[in-house]
Design a protein around this motif. Structure first.
Motif, PDB file in Angstrom:
ATOM      1  N   ALA A  96     -54.186  30.913  54.203  1.00 38.54           N
ATOM      2  CA  ALA A  96     -55.548  31.372  54.454  1.00 38.54           C
ATOM      3  C   ALA A  96     -56.330  30.327  55.241  1.00 38.54           C
ATOM      4  O   ALA A  96     -57.147  30.672  56.121  1.00 38.54           O
ATOM      5  CB  ALA A  96     -56.243  31.684  53.135  1.00 38.54           C
ATOM      6  N   LEU A  97     -56.110  29.043  54.901  1.00 40.36           N
ATOM      7  CA  LEU A  97     -56.809  27.988  55.635  1.00 40.36           C
ATOM      8  C   LEU A  97     -56.349  27.962  57.100  1.00 40.36           C
ATOM      9  O   LEU A  97     -57.163  27.722  58.011  1.00 40.36           O
ATOM     10  CB  LEU A  97     -56.545  26.637  54.973  1.00 40.36           C
ATOM     11  N   ALA A  98     -55.038  28.203  57.341  1.00 39.08           N
ATOM     12  CA  ALA A  98     -54.560  28.236  58.729  1.00 39.08           C
ATOM     13  C   ALA A  98     -55.263  29.345  59.512  1.00 39.08           C
ATOM     14  O   ALA A  98     -55.697  29.140  60.652  1.00 39.08           O
ATOM     15  CB  ALA A  98     -53.042  28.430  58.749  1.00 39.08           C
ATOM     16  N   GLY A  99     -55.387  30.514  58.858  1.00 38.24           N
ATOM     17  CA  GLY A  99     -56.093  31.596  59.533  1.00 38.24           C
ATOM     18  C   GLY A  99     -57.558  31.273  59.760  1.00 38.24           C
ATOM     19  O   GLY A  99     -58.129  31.576  60.820  1.00 38.24           O
TER      20      GLY A  99
ATOM     21  N   ALA B 272     -60.823   9.694  49.161  1.00 35.29           N
ATOM     22  CA  ALA B 272     -61.799   9.696  48.070  1.00 35.29           C
ATOM     23  C   ALA B 272     -61.198  10.172  46.755  1.00 35.29           C
ATOM     24  O   ALA B 272     -61.815   9.988  45.698  1.00 35.29           O
ATOM     25  CB  ALA B 272     -62.993  10.578  48.443  1.00 35.29           C
ATOM     26  N   GLY B 273     -60.008  10.831  46.796  1.00 34.81           N
ATOM     27  CA  GLY B 273     -59.338  11.214  45.555  1.00 34.81           C
ATOM     28  C   GLY B 273     -59.014  12.678  45.406  1.00 34.81           C
ATOM     29  O   GLY B 273     -57.878  13.027  45.094  1.00 34.81           O
ATOM     30  N   PRO B 274     -59.957  13.629  45.621  1.00 36.47           N
ATOM     31  CA  PRO B 274     -59.657  15.041  45.370  1.00 36.47           C
ATOM     32  C   PRO B 274     -58.613  15.586  46.337  1.00 36.47           C
ATOM     33  O   PRO B 274     -58.454  15.099  47.452  1.00 36.47           O
ATOM     34  CB  PRO B 274     -61.009  15.731  45.561  1.00 36.47           C
ATOM     35  N   GLU B 275     -57.900  16.617  45.881  1.00 38.16           N
ATOM     36  CA  GLU B 275     -56.930  17.286  46.732  1.00 38.16           C
ATOM     37  C   GLU B 275     -57.636  18.289  47.632  1.00 38.16           C
ATOM     38  O   GLU B 275     -58.570  18.981  47.205  1.00 38.16           O
ATOM     39  CB  GLU B 275     -55.870  17.996  45.895  1.00 38.16           C
ATOM     40  N   ARG B 276     -57.147  18.393  48.889  1.00 39.37           N
ATOM     41  CA  ARG B 276     -57.662  19.370  49.842  1.00 39.37           C
ATOM     42  C   ARG B 276     -56.494  20.010  50.572  1.00 39.37           C
ATOM     43  O   ARG B 276     -55.406  19.412  50.693  1.00 39.37           O
ATOM     44  CB  ARG B 276     -58.607  18.717  50.873  1.00 39.37           C
ATOM     45  N   ALA B 277     -56.722  21.215  51.053  1.00 36.36           N
ATOM     46  CA  ALA B 277     -55.742  21.893  51.900  1.00 36.36           C
ATOM     47  C   ALA B 277     -56.093  21.609  53.360  1.00 36.36           C
ATOM     48  O   ALA B 277     -57.279  21.606  53.739  1.00 36.36           O
ATOM     49  CB  ALA B 277     -55.751  23.384  51.618  1.00 36.36           C
ATOM     50  N   PHE B 278     -55.070  21.358  54.170  1.00 33.16           N
ATOM     51  CA  PHE B 278     -55.271  20.987  55.580  1.00 33.16           C
ATOM     52  C   PHE B 278     -54.460  21.925  56.473  1.00 33.16           C
ATOM     53  O   PHE B 278     -53.368  22.389  56.086  1.00 33.16           O
ATOM     54  CB  PHE B 278     -54.835  19.539  55.839  1.00 33.16           C
TER      55      PHE B 278
ATOM     56  N   GLU C 243     -52.473  20.980  74.808  1.00 34.60           N
ATOM     57  CA  GLU C 243     -51.159  20.424  74.534  1.00 34.60           C
ATOM     58  C   GLU C 243     -51.127  18.924  74.786  1.00 34.60           C
ATOM     59  O   GLU C 243     -51.412  18.456  75.894  1.00 34.60           O
ATOM     60  CB  GLU C 243     -50.109  21.117  75.403  1.00 34.60           C
ATOM     61  N   GLY C 244     -50.824  18.194  73.678  1.00 31.55           N
ATOM     62  CA  GLY C 244     -50.696  16.755  73.765  1.00 31.55           C
ATOM     63  C   GLY C 244     -52.001  16.009  73.911  1.00 31.55           C
ATOM     64  O   GLY C 244     -51.995  14.771  73.951  1.00 31.55           O
ATOM     65  N   ARG C 245     -53.129  16.703  73.977  1.00 32.49           N
ATOM     66  CA  ARG C 245     -54.400  16.025  74.248  1.00 32.49           C
ATOM     67  C   ARG C 245     -55.457  16.272  73.172  1.00 32.49           C
ATOM     68  O   ARG C 245     -56.155  15.357  72.763  1.00 32.49           O
ATOM     69  CB  ARG C 245     -54.975  16.472  75.599  1.00 32.49           C
ATOM     70  N   LEU C 246     -55.553  17.480  72.702  1.00 34.62           N
ATOM     71  CA  LEU C 246     -56.665  17.820  71.824  1.00 34.62           C
ATOM     72  C   LEU C 246     -56.148  18.683  70.674  1.00 34.62           C
ATOM     73  O   LEU C 246     -55.401  19.645  70.896  1.00 34.62           O
ATOM     74  CB  LEU C 246     -57.748  18.578  72.590  1.00 34.62           C
ATOM     75  N   TYR C 247     -56.579  18.296  69.451  1.00 36.99           N
ATOM     76  CA  TYR C 247     -56.150  18.996  68.241  1.00 36.99           C
ATOM     77  C   TYR C 247     -57.361  19.263  67.363  1.00 36.99           C
ATOM     78  O   TYR C 247     -58.390  18.555  67.429  1.00 36.99           O
ATOM     79  CB  TYR C 247     -55.130  18.172  67.449  1.00 36.99           C
ATOM     80  N   ALA C 248     -57.213  20.276  66.520  1.00 38.99           N
ATOM     81  CA  ALA C 248     -58.249  20.610  65.530  1.00 38.99           C
ATOM     82  C   ALA C 248     -57.623  20.530  64.139  1.00 38.99           C
ATOM     83  O   ALA C 248     -56.488  20.991  63.930  1.00 38.99           O
ATOM     84  CB  ALA C 248     -58.818  22.001  65.771  1.00 38.99           C
ATOM     85  N   LEU C 249     -58.358  19.939  63.169  1.00 39.21           N
ATOM     86  CA  LEU C 249     -57.906  19.813  61.768  1.00 39.21           C
ATOM     87  C   LEU C 249     -58.932  20.504  60.885  1.00 39.21           C
ATOM     88  O   LEU C 249     -60.068  20.045  60.771  1.00 39.21           O
ATOM     89  CB  LEU C 249     -57.765  18.341  61.367  1.00 39.21           C
ATOM     90  N   GLY C 250     -58.527  21.617  60.281  1.00 41.19           N
ATOM     91  CA  GLY C 250     -59.386  22.313  59.320  1.00 41.19           C
ATOM     92  C   GLY C 250     -58.996  21.958  57.905  1.00 41.19           C
ATOM     93  O   GLY C 250     -57.820  21.791  57.586  1.00 41.19           O
ATOM     94  N   SER C 251     -59.987  21.812  57.015  1.00 43.49           N
ATOM     95  CA  SER C 251     -59.702  21.473  55.616  1.00 43.49           C
ATOM     96  C   SER C 251     -60.786  22.044  54.714  1.00 43.49           C
ATOM     97  O   SER C 251     -61.913  22.299  55.149  1.00 43.49           O
ATOM     98  CB  SER C 251     -59.615  19.957  55.426  1.00 43.49           C
ATOM     99  N   ARG C 252     -60.383  22.263  53.478  1.00 47.82           N
ATOM    100  CA  ARG C 252     -61.325  22.701  52.440  1.00 47.82           C
ATOM    101  C   ARG C 252     -60.758  22.276  51.079  1.00 47.82           C
ATOM    102  O   ARG C 252     -59.546  22.008  50.958  1.00 47.82           O
ATOM    103  CB  ARG C 252     -61.535  24.209  52.495  1.00 47.82           C
ATOM    104  N   PRO C 253     -61.583  22.221  50.046  1.00 48.46           N
ATOM    105  CA  PRO C 253     -61.077  21.832  48.724  1.00 48.46           C
ATOM    106  C   PRO C 253     -59.992  22.792  48.239  1.00 48.46           C
ATOM    107  O   PRO C 253     -60.030  23.991  48.518  1.00 48.46           O
ATOM    108  CB  PRO C 253     -62.323  21.906  47.817  1.00 48.46           C
ATOM    109  N   LEU C 254     -59.030  22.239  47.500  1.00 48.36           N
ATOM    110  CA  LEU C 254     -57.914  23.032  47.004  1.00 48.36           C
ATOM    111  C   LEU C 254     -58.400  23.962  45.912  1.00 48.36           C
ATOM    112  O   LEU C 254     -59.072  23.548  44.959  1.00 48.36           O
ATOM    113  CB  LEU C 254     -56.813  22.120  46.457  1.00 48.36           C
ATOM    114  N   GLN C 255     -58.063  25.223  46.001  1.00 44.02           N
ATOM    115  CA  GLN C 255     -58.400  26.220  44.999  1.00 44.02           C
ATOM    116  C   GLN C 255     -57.134  26.581  44.236  1.00 44.02           C
ATOM    117  O   GLN C 255     -56.186  27.107  44.811  1.00 44.02           O
ATOM    118  CB  GLN C 255     -58.989  27.472  45.666  1.00 44.02           C
ATOM    119  N   THR C 256     -57.116  26.247  42.916  1.00 42.70           N
ATOM    120  CA  THR C 256     -55.952  26.518  42.074  1.00 42.70           C
ATOM    121  C   THR C 256     -56.279  27.622  41.095  1.00 42.70           C
ATOM    122  O   THR C 256     -57.356  27.615  40.500  1.00 42.70           O
ATOM    123  CB  THR C 256     -55.540  25.247  41.289  1.00 42.70           C
TER     124      THR C 256
END
Length: 567
Positions: free
Chosen positions: A63-66, A238-244, A251-264
């Motif tokens: 879901a985070l990838a989407g 900082a300690g808490p787990e997150r999904a990335f 290509e090879g130049r620019l990337y995006a990193l999305g993250s949010r707190p892990l929901q269990t």
């Protein structure tokens, strides 16, 4: 098994009774059985919980990838738009570009600046807040990167060489906002191929709270290129787990990193709680529920019945009613059987006590009648004494009368005791000695008497022969006591404990040499000596008689057990 358990506690230095009793109790055994019974369920629950959590994490990462793709879609569109715009600008003539640039500034979303630049970075024509100097394009085709401006921060920058080779074109659109569909706490970071963070959306997040603590951004970019895996779960600095989730923009130049707190599942925001906690809680709750049920239905009633059994076995004959209305039928039947048993035992004990009192009354009456008969025979002997004229016959009958009265005194004292199974010698012996002295009138002749008796209880089969032995020894001492050198005669009688289970009876009287010689003759062949030896032999003891320094000492050693004393 129980003996082995107690030996184990002794080996550990623990009190065997206390430790084994606490572990061998019904509650502990029940807890162990329930633990074993619930163990497979707990293991299955742990495996299932771990599987559910793993699946939930996989779904959360997908879901985070989407969500990350949705968030960077405007950036991807903007990059394509910037490439097309900079390609158009690269084909313009610097002399006529001023007429085209106003139309470029009206593009949807707006632009920061656009223009043409010579190879040194000097602007030839342009619009917007262009910096004074831009780096030349290192490649022949259009490229997209991120630049930093003091007024606008980090922005996308598209560069392309001019067609005539006299410079390059630059185009910088405004950064698009995050889509409204992104979840709360979702963070998007842009970083370049070298692993440097260019910007974040929204701004204001510390890197330690949104970047993974393990792999670096450069590692993430390399991993995306080699494995194609773009979603994972990791702890932040900082300690808490997150999904990335990592997305490649250029290509090879620019990337995006999305993250949010892990929901269990089941945990919500408490993702750091161990997966095994809920199965353990389920096991604990089940164990407590089973223990409460066992306590209510079985254990509490068993404790009531146990207390009643222990109290009755300890001598408490007041059996109180037990409230077992809510107990299982088996326990109620057991309690009723116990009550019937106690009633039967109490009735039997009452009959035995009544029979014992009757026998005791008959035994007291027997001693009383024996005492009366002995006194009657002594009175008849006294009548006979009045008719006898010879001294030898009078002496023989007087000795016989003294012995009968002494025996009557013993039976009289036994009749007056409270317990006929045992006799307290420290209460019986003083009365016997006093009766002998009063009958002989010894105190009227100035005899000084000293007595000492230890507190000791003897069974009747030993007390009676011992009393007869005392009577014979004291009577003989009274008959032969004499003063020494004008000093009042002395009689000492003592009964005390010796070593081990031995007791010692000692009778001492003052005597002169002539009397001592006569007494010595009597102790070799007289009736008194024969009676003493007979009583001592019956009791399994030994006796000794010595005369020294004006005192005649008779000492008798007796053993309290049934084994004869070794002389």
């Amino acid at each position: 098994m129980m003996a082995a358990g107690r030996m184990g506690f002794r080996a550990l230095g623990l009190p065997a009774g206390l430790g084994w009793r606490s572990i061998d109790s019904f509650a502990v055994r029940l807890g162990l059985v329930l633990t074993l019974a619930l163990l497979p369920v707990g293991l299955m629950a742990m495996i299932q919980s771990a599987k559910v959590v793993a699946e939930a994490r996989a779904r959360s990462e997908a879901a985070l990838a989407g969500e990350t793709l949705r968030a960077v879609r405007p950036h991807l569109a903007l990059i394509q738009q910037a490439r097309g715009a900079v390609a158009v600008l690269a084909g313009l003539d610097p002399a006529t570009c001023g007429a085209v640039l106003p139309h470029v500034m009206k593009m949807p979303g707006g632009i920061v600046f656009a223009g043409l630049y010579d190879p040194t970075g000097r602007r030839l024509c342009g619009a917007g807040a262009s910096p004074a100097l831009l780096p030349p394009s290192p490649e022949p085709g259009p490229t997209v990167s991120v630049a930093r401006l003091e007024r606008h921060g980090s922005i996308l920058l598209a560069l392309a060489p001019m067609e005539d080779g006299t410079g390059f074109a630059a185009f910088a659109p405004r950064n698009p906002p995050l889509p409204a569909s992104t979840t709360q706490d979702f963070v998007l970071l842009l970083f370049d191929g070298a692993g440097g963070v260019l910007t974040s959306f929204p701004s204001g997040f510390g890197r330690s709270s949104v970047l993974p603590s393990g792999p670096s951004l450069l590692d993430l970019a390399a991993g995306l290129a080699s494995t194609g895996s773009n979603s994972f779960t990791a702890r932040t600095a900082a300690g808490p787990e997150r999904a990335f989730s990592v997305v490649e923009l250029v290509e090879g130049r620019l990337y995006a990193l999305g993250s949010r707190p892990l929901q269990t599942p089941f945990l919500g925001d408490y993702g750091t709680v161990p997966v095994a906690l809920f199965p353990a809680l389920m096991w604990a709750v089940s164990l407590i529920a089973a223990w409460i049920a066992a306590e209510t239905l079985v254990t509490a009633h068993i404790r009531h019945l146990r207390r009643a059994l222990i109290a009755f076995a300890g001598g408490n004959r007041k059996v109180e009613a037990m409230d077992l209305r809510y107990a299982p039928p088996e326990l109620r039947e057991t309690a009723e059987a116990f009550l019937r048993m106690t009633q039967t035992i109490l009735q039997d004990e009452a009959r035995q006590e009544d029979s014992l009192r009757q026998k005791e009354a008959l035994l007291r009456e027997l001693h009383h009648r024996v005492k009366n008969n002995l006194q009657l025979i002594a009175s008849i002997v006294n009548i006979q004494l009045r008719r006898i004229r010879t001294d030898e016959a009078r002496h023989a009958l007087t000795s016989l009368q003294d012995r009968m009265l002494g025996l009557a005194t013993i039976h009289d004292r036994i009749y007056q005791t409270t317990d006929l199974s045992e006799v307290s010698v420290h209460r019986l012996f003083p009365g016997i000695v006093d009766k002998i002295l009063r009958r002989a009138g010894a105190r009227d002749h100035g005899l000084r008497v000293e007595t000492s008796f230890d507190a000791l209880d003897l069974p009747l089969d030993k007390a009676v022969p011992l009393a007869l032995l005392l009577t014979e020894a004291v009577s003989d001492a009274v008959r032969h006591v004499t003063p020494i050198d004008g000093v009042a005669p002395v009689l000492r009688v003592s009964f005390h404990r010796g070593t081990g289970d031995e007791v010692v009876l000692e009778v001492i009287n003052t005597t002169d040499s002539a009397t001592a010689s006569a007494v010595t003759g009597d102790y070799t062949s007289g009736i008194g000596a024969q009676l003493l030896r007979g009583f001592v032999g019956q009791l399994g003891g030994t006796f000794d008689r010595t005369v020294a320094d004006g005192f005649c000492r008779v000492t008798i050693w007796l053993s309290l057990d049934d084994r004869p004393r070794q002389p």
